[in-house]
Scaffold this motif. Structure first.
Motif, PDB file in Angstrom:
ATOM      1  N   UNK A 304       0.843  -1.197   0.000  1.00 26.06           N
ATOM      2  CA  UNK A 304       0.000   0.000   0.000  1.00 26.06           C
ATOM      3  C   UNK A 304       0.878   1.246   0.000  1.00 26.06           C
ATOM      4  N   UNK A 305       0.559   2.176  -0.924  1.00 28.17           N
ATOM      5  CA  UNK A 305       1.283   3.449  -1.004  1.00 28.17           C
ATOM      6  C   UNK A 305       0.309   4.566  -0.646  1.00 28.17           C
ATOM      7  N   UNK A 306       0.713   5.402   0.295  1.00 24.60           N
ATOM      8  CA  UNK A 306      -0.122   6.533   0.700  1.00 24.60           C
ATOM      9  C   UNK A 306       0.755   7.772   0.778  1.00 24.60           C
ATOM     10  N   UNK A 307       0.110   8.941   0.774  1.00 22.03           N
ATOM     11  CA  UNK A 307       0.874  10.181   0.816  1.00 22.03           C
ATOM     12  C   UNK A 307       0.289  11.160   1.822  1.00 22.03           C
ATOM     13  N   UNK A 308       1.185  11.914   2.439  1.00 25.73           N
ATOM     14  CA  UNK A 308       0.807  13.045   3.272  1.00 25.73           C
ATOM     15  C   UNK A 308       1.185  14.316   2.513  1.00 25.73           C
ATOM     16  N   UNK A 309       1.284  15.420   3.211  1.00 26.16           N
ATOM     17  CA  UNK A 309       1.542  16.682   2.531  1.00 26.16           C
ATOM     18  C   UNK A 309       2.881  16.675   1.792  1.00 26.16           C
ATOM     19  N   UNK A 310       3.939  16.197   2.476  1.00 26.87           N
ATOM     20  CA  UNK A 310       5.260  16.201   1.844  1.00 26.87           C
ATOM     21  C   UNK A 310       5.980  14.860   1.965  1.00 26.87           C
ATOM     22  N   UNK A 311       5.253  13.818   2.350  1.00 27.07           N
ATOM     23  CA  UNK A 311       5.856  12.500   2.571  1.00 27.07           C
ATOM     24  C   UNK A 311       5.015  11.436   1.895  1.00 27.07           C
ATOM     25  N   UNK A 312       5.686  10.432   1.316  1.00 29.98           N
ATOM     26  CA  UNK A 312       5.003   9.270   0.769  1.00 29.98           C
ATOM     27  C   UNK A 312       5.444   8.044   1.561  1.00 29.98           C
ATOM     28  N   UNK A 313       4.491   7.176   1.885  1.00 27.62           N
ATOM     29  CA  UNK A 313       4.771   5.984   2.683  1.00 27.62           C
ATOM     30  C   UNK A 313       4.436   4.731   1.892  1.00 27.62           C
ATOM     31  N   UNK A 314       5.306   3.732   2.000  1.00 32.13           N
ATOM     32  CA  UNK A 314       5.066   2.428   1.387  1.00 32.13           C
ATOM     33  C   UNK A 314       5.005   1.397   2.505  1.00 32.13           C
ATOM     34  N   UNK A 315       3.874   0.700   2.608  1.00 33.92           N
ATOM     35  CA  UNK A 315       3.712  -0.335   3.634  1.00 33.92           C
ATOM     36  C   UNK A 315       3.580  -1.703   2.963  1.00 33.92           C
ATOM     37  N   UNK A 316       4.362  -2.644   3.438  1.00 32.45           N
ATOM     38  CA  UNK A 316       4.307  -4.017   2.933  1.00 32.45           C
ATOM     39  C   UNK A 316       3.894  -4.912   4.088  1.00 32.45           C
ATOM     40  N   UNK A 317       2.697  -5.488   3.980  1.00 30.70           N
ATOM     41  CA  UNK A 317       2.107  -6.268   5.072  1.00 30.70           C
ATOM     42  C   UNK A 317       1.961  -7.719   4.657  1.00 30.70           C
ATOM     43  N   UNK A 318       2.479  -8.627   5.486  1.00 33.00           N
ATOM     44  CA  UNK A 318       2.347 -10.060   5.208  1.00 33.00           C
ATOM     45  C   UNK A 318       1.513 -10.721   6.287  1.00 33.00           C
ATOM     46  N   UNK A 319       1.155 -11.974   6.063  1.00 32.11           N
ATOM     47  CA  UNK A 319       0.386 -12.756   7.041  1.00 32.11           C
ATOM     48  C   UNK A 319       1.261 -13.864   7.615  1.00 32.11           C
ATOM     49  N   UNK A 320       2.536 -13.539   7.819  1.00 35.54           N
ATOM     50  CA  UNK A 320       3.507 -14.547   8.262  1.00 35.54           C
ATOM     51  C   UNK A 320       3.571 -14.733   9.764  1.00 35.54           C
ATOM     52  N   UNK A 321       4.733 -15.212  10.231  1.00 31.00           N
ATOM     53  CA  UNK A 321       4.886 -15.620  11.634  1.00 31.00           C
ATOM     54  C   UNK A 321       5.076 -14.449  12.587  1.00 31.00           C
ATOM     55  N   UNK A 322       5.373 -13.261  12.083  1.00 38.08           N
ATOM     56  CA  UNK A 322       5.538 -12.094  12.936  1.00 38.08           C
ATOM     57  C   UNK A 322       6.942 -11.978  13.526  1.00 38.08           C
ATOM     58  N   UNK A 323       7.206 -10.816  14.126  1.00 37.41           N
ATOM     59  CA  UNK A 323       8.513 -10.521  14.725  1.00 37.41           C
ATOM     60  C   UNK A 323       8.308 -10.095  16.172  1.00 37.41           C
ATOM     61  N   UNK A 324       9.034 -10.685  17.123  1.00 39.99           N
ATOM     62  CA  UNK A 324       8.937 -10.219  18.518  1.00 39.99           C
ATOM     63  C   UNK A 324       9.353  -8.754  18.634  1.00 39.99           C
ATOM     64  N   UNK A 325       8.749  -8.026  19.571  1.00 36.37           N
ATOM     65  CA  UNK A 325       9.024  -6.593  19.714  1.00 36.37           C
ATOM     66  C   UNK A 325      10.489  -6.317  20.021  1.00 36.37           C
ATOM     67  N   UNK A 326      11.130  -7.223  20.765  1.00 36.93           N
ATOM     68  CA  UNK A 326      12.529  -6.980  21.122  1.00 36.93           C
ATOM     69  C   UNK A 326      13.481  -7.166  19.942  1.00 36.93           C
ATOM     70  N   UNK A 327      12.937  -7.588  18.793  1.00 33.46           N
ATOM     71  CA  UNK A 327      13.775  -7.767  17.603  1.00 33.46           C
ATOM     72  C   UNK A 327      13.469  -6.735  16.515  1.00 33.46           C
TER      73      UNK A 327
END
Length: 382
Positions: A304-327
């Motif tokens: 997913x690509x979205x934009x704010x006033x002066x910034x563009x963001x690219x988010x890549x989301x999977x349905x995998x095993x996940x990552x622990x917060x400490x990593x």
């Protein structure tokens, strides 16, 4: 191997020598402190003796020297009490404390813990006690070892950061050299493949086969171009990040398992960012391949690509095993990997491309164990 062992022995020798020097300095400081403390004790015993002489003096007593001894003390705080520790007199006490009876009593209790009192005998068989605190110089000397330790810790931190930065710089040079050598090695067979492709065209091979081979050759040329750019400043271009991202995703989608369901969402108008197209394609490829690995080749992958006033963001989301917060931060460190086979360089290189070359940001935006992970890149628009 012998050079490495000698270097490790030298490093340990320096650490042990430094540790020994610190202990020696602290031990000498303690001895120095005790010498000062004993000298102050002797001064106070003279002072108490002088005061006793004056208190018990008669018309034949020479009190000139005792008076000099008493008046010379202008720094050491003193309390004179009776045998029941009731304050009779005091000297060298801050004026604000001396005017407040509660503060004076509290200060007296703290001074009592500094030194053993000196007993002064009176002519009427009674005695008084002299309680004295440490002088300002002695109080400053107390904190000298702490200041010394802080300086040593700060110095150690500077040395460690310098060593770490030097090590990372060496690693970066090594990776850059390996990348350039890889690009050079790929270049030779790639040239041969281009020649063989031209022969296949002359032999009237099916057009669809030729097209797919051309795509793969183009891909190899792109990979060679990526590796050749590592370690050197890439040329940035004003590019439509939506088009470049979608082209990479479309190429990968046709070459991965059909059990991975791709979705791509982006604004319908172009968004321009200063990037190097070959390196940006590499970042997308790394993130997509990591996501597919996390899902073990089966699941949903959303870009997913979205934009704010002066910034563009690219988010890549999977349905995998996940990552622990400490990593969350560790996944971008060189050598970190959860795969049985892997160098742990993919996300490290991705971070370097995004942050150092494209002046963007990359992070683990969200992750839940067993549910999936969202990686986010952000860039400034031009």
């Amino acid at each position: 191997m012998q050079f490495s062992e000698k270097r490790n022995l030298t490093r340990w020798f320096i650490i042990l020598a430094s540790f020994f020097i610190v202990i020696l300095i602290l031990w000498n400081t303690y001895n120095f402190f005790q010498i000062f403390k004993n000298e102050e004790r002797a001064k106070m015993e003279f002072w108490a003796s002088a005061l006793t002489t004056i208190a018990n003096a008669n018309e034949n007593t020479d009190i000139e020297l005792p008076l000099q001894i008493i008046t010379k003390n202008t720094t050491i705080p003193i309390f004179i009490t009776d045998s029941k520790e009731n304050i009779i007199d005091f000297n060298n006490i801050d004026e604000e404390i001396s005017k407040d009876s509660i503060a004076l009593k509290k200060y007296f209790n703290s001074v009592k813990n500094d030194n053993q009192p000196i007993k002064m005998e009176r002519s009427n068989s009674k005695y008084q006690l002299v309680y004295y605190g440490d002088s300002p110089l002695l109080n400053k000397l107390k904190y000298y070892p702490v200041a010394l330790l802080l300086i040593i810790i700060l110095f150690g931190a500077v040395v460690y950061n310098f060593y770490r930065a030097t090590k990372m710089a060496t690693q970066n040079k090594l990776w850059a050299g390996m990348a350039k050598e890889t690009a050079h090695q790929i270049g030779t067979p790639l040239s041969s493949l281009i020649g063989w492709l031209e022969i296949l065209k002359l032999d009237n091979v099916e057009e669809s086969t030729i097209v797919e081979i051309e795509k793969d050759i183009t891909r190899l040329q792109t990979i060679t171009d990526r590796f050749s750019k590592i370690g050197s400043e890439p040329v940035l271009e004003k590019r439509d990040i939506i088009e470049d991202t979608k082209n990479t995703v479309d190429y990968l989608q046709t070459r991965v398992s059909q059990q991975v369901i791709f979705t791509f969402k982006a604004p319908e108008h172009p968004i321009f960012v200063a990037i190097n197209p070959a390196l940006h394609s590499w970042t997308i490829e790394n993130l997509v391949k990591n996501a597919i690995d996390a899902m073990k080749g089966k699941g949903s992958l959303a870009i997913a690509i979205s934009e704010l006033e002066d910034v563009v963001k690219i988010k890549i989301t999977d349905s995998g095993k996940g990552i622990p917060k400490n990593q969350f931060s560790k996944v971008f460190e060189p050598g970190f990997t959860t795969k049985k086979r892997g160098w742990g360089l993919g996300l490290s290189l991705t971070k370097r491309i995004v942050q150092e070359y494209h002046k963007g940001r990359i992070k683990v935006a969200h992750s839940e164990i067993g549910k999936g992970t969202t990686m986010q890149m952000s860039f400034k628009k031009v």
